[in-house]
Design a protein around this motif. Structure first.
Motif, PDB file in Angstrom:
ATOM      1  N   ARG A  10     -28.336  25.315  25.651  1.00 22.90           N
ATOM      2  CA  ARG A  10     -28.033  24.033  25.014  1.00 22.90           C
ATOM      3  C   ARG A  10     -29.256  23.435  24.332  1.00 22.90           C
ATOM      4  N   SER A  11     -29.046  22.969  23.130  1.00 20.76           N
ATOM      5  CA  SER A  11     -30.128  22.378  22.345  1.00 20.76           C
ATOM      6  C   SER A  11     -30.490  21.000  22.878  1.00 20.76           C
ATOM      7  N   ILE A  12     -31.782  20.702  22.874  1.00 19.93           N
ATOM      8  CA  ILE A  12     -32.202  19.345  23.235  1.00 19.93           C
ATOM      9  C   ILE A  12     -32.368  18.480  21.978  1.00 19.93           C
ATOM     10  N   MET A  13     -32.020  19.049  20.819  1.00 18.89           N
ATOM     11  CA  MET A  13     -32.124  18.304  19.560  1.00 18.89           C
ATOM     12  C   MET A  13     -30.745  17.927  19.003  1.00 18.89           C
ATOM     13  N   ASN A  14     -29.790  18.863  19.077  1.00 20.49           N
ATOM     14  CA  ASN A  14     -28.449  18.620  18.528  1.00 20.49           C
ATOM     15  C   ASN A  14     -27.430  18.874  19.633  1.00 20.49           C
ATOM     16  N   VAL A  15     -26.802  17.815  20.080  1.00 18.76           N
ATOM     17  CA  VAL A  15     -25.856  17.922  21.189  1.00 18.76           C
ATOM     18  C   VAL A  15     -24.438  17.947  20.608  1.00 18.76           C
ATOM     19  N   THR A  16     -23.756  19.089  20.780  1.00 13.99           N
ATOM     20  CA  THR A  16     -22.423  19.241  20.182  1.00 13.99           C
ATOM     21  C   THR A  16     -21.354  19.137  21.264  1.00 13.99           C
ATOM     22  N   PHE A  17     -20.295  18.401  20.967  1.00 12.40           N
ATOM     23  CA  PHE A  17     -19.197  18.256  21.926  1.00 12.40           C
ATOM     24  C   PHE A  17     -17.903  17.946  21.190  1.00 12.40           C
ATOM     25  N   VAL A  18     -16.801  18.132  21.899  1.00 12.25           N
ATOM     26  CA  VAL A  18     -15.474  17.912  21.301  1.00 12.25           C
ATOM     27  C   VAL A  18     -14.615  17.117  22.289  1.00 12.25           C
ATOM     28  N   MET A  19     -13.450  16.681  21.842  1.00 11.73           N
ATOM     29  CA  MET A  19     -12.513  16.035  22.761  1.00 11.73           C
ATOM     30  C   MET A  19     -11.945  17.108  23.692  1.00 11.73           C
ATOM     31  N   ASN A  20     -11.723  16.788  24.926  1.00  8.35           N
ATOM     32  CA  ASN A  20     -11.025  17.702  25.814  1.00  8.35           C
ATOM     33  C   ASN A  20      -9.628  17.991  25.260  1.00  8.35           C
ATOM     34  N   ASP A  21      -9.090  19.165  25.623  1.00 15.36           N
ATOM     35  CA  ASP A  21      -7.835  19.626  25.007  1.00 15.36           C
ATOM     36  C   ASP A  21      -6.731  18.569  24.986  1.00 15.36           C
ATOM     37  N   GLU A  22      -6.548  17.865  26.104  1.00 12.03           N
ATOM     38  CA  GLU A  22      -5.429  16.923  26.172  1.00 12.03           C
ATOM     39  C   GLU A  22      -5.692  15.611  25.424  1.00 12.03           C
ATOM     40  N   TYR A  23      -6.920  15.445  24.896  1.00 12.90           N
ATOM     41  CA  TYR A  23      -7.232  14.197  24.183  1.00 12.90           C
ATOM     42  C   TYR A  23      -7.576  14.422  22.705  1.00 12.90           C
ATOM     43  N   GLN A  24      -7.220  15.615  22.196  1.00 16.21           N
ATOM     44  CA  GLN A  24      -7.570  15.986  20.816  1.00 16.21           C
ATOM     45  C   GLN A  24      -7.235  14.889  19.802  1.00 16.21           C
ATOM     46  N   GLU A  25      -6.096  14.220  20.026  1.00 20.95           N
ATOM     47  CA  GLU A  25      -5.635  13.247  19.011  1.00 20.95           C
ATOM     48  C   GLU A  25      -6.525  12.003  18.938  1.00 20.95           C
ATOM     49  N   LEU A  26      -7.474  11.893  19.886  1.00 19.92           N
ATOM     50  CA  LEU A  26      -8.334  10.708  19.895  1.00 19.92           C
ATOM     51  C   LEU A  26      -9.616  10.876  19.087  1.00 19.92           C
ATOM     52  N   GLU A  27      -9.781  12.047  18.481  1.00 17.89           N
ATOM     53  CA  GLU A  27     -11.057  12.351  17.810  1.00 17.89           C
ATOM     54  C   GLU A  27     -11.431  11.315  16.741  1.00 17.89           C
ATOM     55  N   LYS A  28     -10.461  11.046  15.868  1.00 22.30           N
ATOM     56  CA  LYS A  28     -10.750  10.126  14.768  1.00 22.30           C
ATOM     57  C   LYS A  28     -11.016   8.701  15.300  1.00 22.30           C
ATOM     58  N   GLU A  29     -10.253   8.358  16.321  1.00 23.56           N
ATOM     59  CA  GLU A  29     -10.421   7.026  16.904  1.00 23.56           C
ATOM     60  C   GLU A  29     -11.814   6.865  17.515  1.00 23.56           C
ATOM     61  N   PHE A  30     -12.306   7.940  18.152  1.00 23.07           N
ATOM     62  CA  PHE A  30     -13.649   7.836  18.737  1.00 23.07           C
ATOM     63  C   PHE A  30     -14.714   7.706  17.643  1.00 23.07           C
ATOM     64  N   LEU A  31     -14.521   8.445  16.549  1.00 23.45           N
ATOM     65  CA  LEU A  31     -15.478   8.326  15.434  1.00 23.45           C
ATOM     66  C   LEU A  31     -15.496   6.903  14.885  1.00 23.45           C
ATOM     67  N   ASN A  32     -14.321   6.310  14.748  1.00 21.47           N
ATOM     68  CA  ASN A  32     -14.245   4.925  14.285  1.00 21.47           C
ATOM     69  C   ASN A  32     -14.903   3.974  15.283  1.00 21.47           C
ATOM     70  N   PHE A  33     -14.690   4.254  16.555  1.00 17.79           N
ATOM     71  CA  PHE A  33     -15.267   3.451  17.632  1.00 17.79           C
ATOM     72  C   PHE A  33     -16.804   3.477  17.535  1.00 17.79           C
ATOM     73  N   ALA A  34     -17.347   4.669  17.268  1.00 20.91           N
ATOM     74  CA  ALA A  34     -18.806   4.813  17.123  1.00 20.91           C
ATOM     75  C   ALA A  34     -19.297   4.011  15.912  1.00 20.91           C
ATOM     76  N   THR A  35     -18.555   4.117  14.818  1.00 15.28           N
ATOM     77  CA  THR A  35     -18.937   3.368  13.608  1.00 15.28           C
ATOM     78  C   THR A  35     -18.944   1.869  13.872  1.00 15.28           C
ATOM     79  N   GLU A  36     -17.893   1.403  14.562  1.00 11.98           N
ATOM     80  CA  GLU A  36     -17.816  -0.029  14.898  1.00 11.98           C
ATOM     81  C   GLU A  36     -18.991  -0.479  15.753  1.00 11.98           C
ATOM     82  N   HIS A  37     -19.568   0.459  16.499  1.00 14.16           N
ATOM     83  CA  HIS A  37     -20.702   0.123  17.363  1.00 14.16           C
ATOM     84  C   HIS A  37     -22.034   0.484  16.724  1.00 14.16           C
ATOM     85  N   ASN A  38     -22.052   0.447  15.389  1.00 13.56           N
ATOM     86  CA  ASN A  38     -23.330   0.539  14.681  1.00 13.56           C
ATOM     87  C   ASN A  38     -23.965   1.936  14.743  1.00 13.56           C
ATOM     88  N   MET A  39     -23.117   2.972  14.896  1.00 15.61           N
ATOM     89  CA  MET A  39     -23.653   4.333  14.987  1.00 15.61           C
ATOM     90  C   MET A  39     -23.255   5.140  13.764  1.00 15.61           C
TER      91      MET A  39
END
Ligand SMILES: *Cc1c(COP(=O)(O)O)cnc(C)c1O
Length: 356
Positions: A288-317
């Protein structure tokens, strides 16, 4: 308010680098000129490039007999310069991702390429092991940090032929035993400076063994002899790099940096493992890289991917979206990323979990 910057590259730089560079853009050391409008042969710029080279040597403990070059063309031009200068008949490459694949493509223009190992079978989510490096190859090329896939080689390999490493996205993230490498190169825009300058750490006596003619600008010897001033180097990015190097030294150097990087990365990986919504994309902890940490939604939560990205944007990320070839998310947490930004990301992952 400054954003939490998780971009993969160009990416976050220390505030110190940005502030000090901005001062020099306006008025370099009070000489009444911008760093952008002085000769690359002036005494002011000579002092800048020499200090940058000196700090490279000091921070990475580079032995005598090596040169530090600042060139144009990006890491991508090194994909061609390395075989141009080092390869007679045959080279060996480890294929750990898209950048390695691009380097291999260029090497094919110069002779036989032995791809000794590849993790392509699993979308590059691991570092291959247990392969043999052919003794008759002119060099062995590795990509130490695979920016897109979140894997990293965090050890300095022992091989019996010259070792060449693309360290674009993990240079200065840990101590490196430079004596084990013939060439270390990288684009500066991940961990060092704005885009536009490429660093090359090269063992001088590795050159001179190929028969072909090399165009002047692509010949490492040209740049070694003229100390990166054969033609006009990228003056402004080198000036910015100098400030990052001063910052690094002030932080305690690469050993201290590695400690902080491990702390930040471990925090985030632990949260990914703990949180029911997410899973990491690199199963083997060692890879595992200590520079680029890659992760995905767990299988049963795949549909939440876009919502999490929006959530991050709303929190100044910014920059949390994964590269299209992996999907999901990627948090690039380079040297300049404060621990507080990693903690902020972990906090929103926990809040998001509570919501679902
Ligand atoms: C970004 C990157 C490159 C490409 O660098 P350029 O300077 O854009 O050519 C090459 N290798 C790695 C590992 C990278 O992360």
């Amino acid at each position: 308010m400054k954003k939490h910057n998780f971009y993969a590259g160009p990416s976050i730089l220390p505030d110190f680098t940005i502030e000090e560079t901005a001062k020099g853009v306006k008025n370099l050391d009070n000489i009444g000129l911008s760093v952008m409008e002085i000769s690359h042969r002036s005494k002011e710029f000579t002092a800048i490039i020499q200090e940058a080279q000196q700090l490279f040597k000091e921070l990475l403990n580079i032995p005598d007999g090596y040169s530090v070059l600042f060139l144009g063309g990006g890491a991508s031009l090194q994909f061609c310069m390395v075989p141009y200068n080092l390869m007679n008949k045959k080279s060996a490459y480890l294929n750990t991702g898209s950048w390695a694949t691009k380097a291999i493509k260029e090497a094919h223009l110069f002779g036989e390429v032995d791809e000794v190992g590849s993790s392509k079978d699993k979308n590059f989510n691991y570092i291959p092991r247990g392969y043999t490096v052919p003794a008759d190859a002119d060099y062995f090329h590795i990509t130490t940090n695979n920016t897109i896939y979140g894997t990293e080689i965090r050890e300095d390999y022992d091989v019996n032929i010259p070792l060449v490493a693309d360290m674009s996205s993990d240079i200065f993230s840990r101590p490196v035993d430079v004596s084990k490498y013939a060439i270390i190169y990288g684009g500066a825009q991940k961990n060092l400076a704005p885009a536009g300058v490429t660093f090359v750490i090269i063992k001088n006596d590795i050159l001179g063994n190929v028969d072909r003619q090399i165009p002047t600008m692509l010949d490492y010897n040209t740049h070694i002899k003229k100390e990166s001033l054969f033609n006009t180097p990228p003056v402004l990015p080198i000036y910015a790099a100098l400030h990052t190097l001063r910052w690094l030294k002030n932080m305690g150097g690469v050993k201290e940096m590695e400690k902080i990087n491990l702390e930040k990365a471990n925090m985030l990986y632990e949260e990914i493992e703990r949180n029911k919504l997410f899973q990491g994309t690199v199963p083997n902890k060692e890879d595992r890289s200590i520079m680029n940490v890659t992760f995905v939604m767990n299988d049963e939560y795949q549909e939440l991917e876009k919502e999490f990205l929006n959530f991050a944007t709303e929190h100044n990320m910014v920059g949390v979206k994964g590269h299209r070839s992996v999907g999901g998310f990627r948090a690039s947490i380079y040297n300049a990323m404060p621990k507080e930004s990693v903690e902020a990301l972990i906090a929103i992952m926990q809040d998001f979990e509570k919501k679902h």
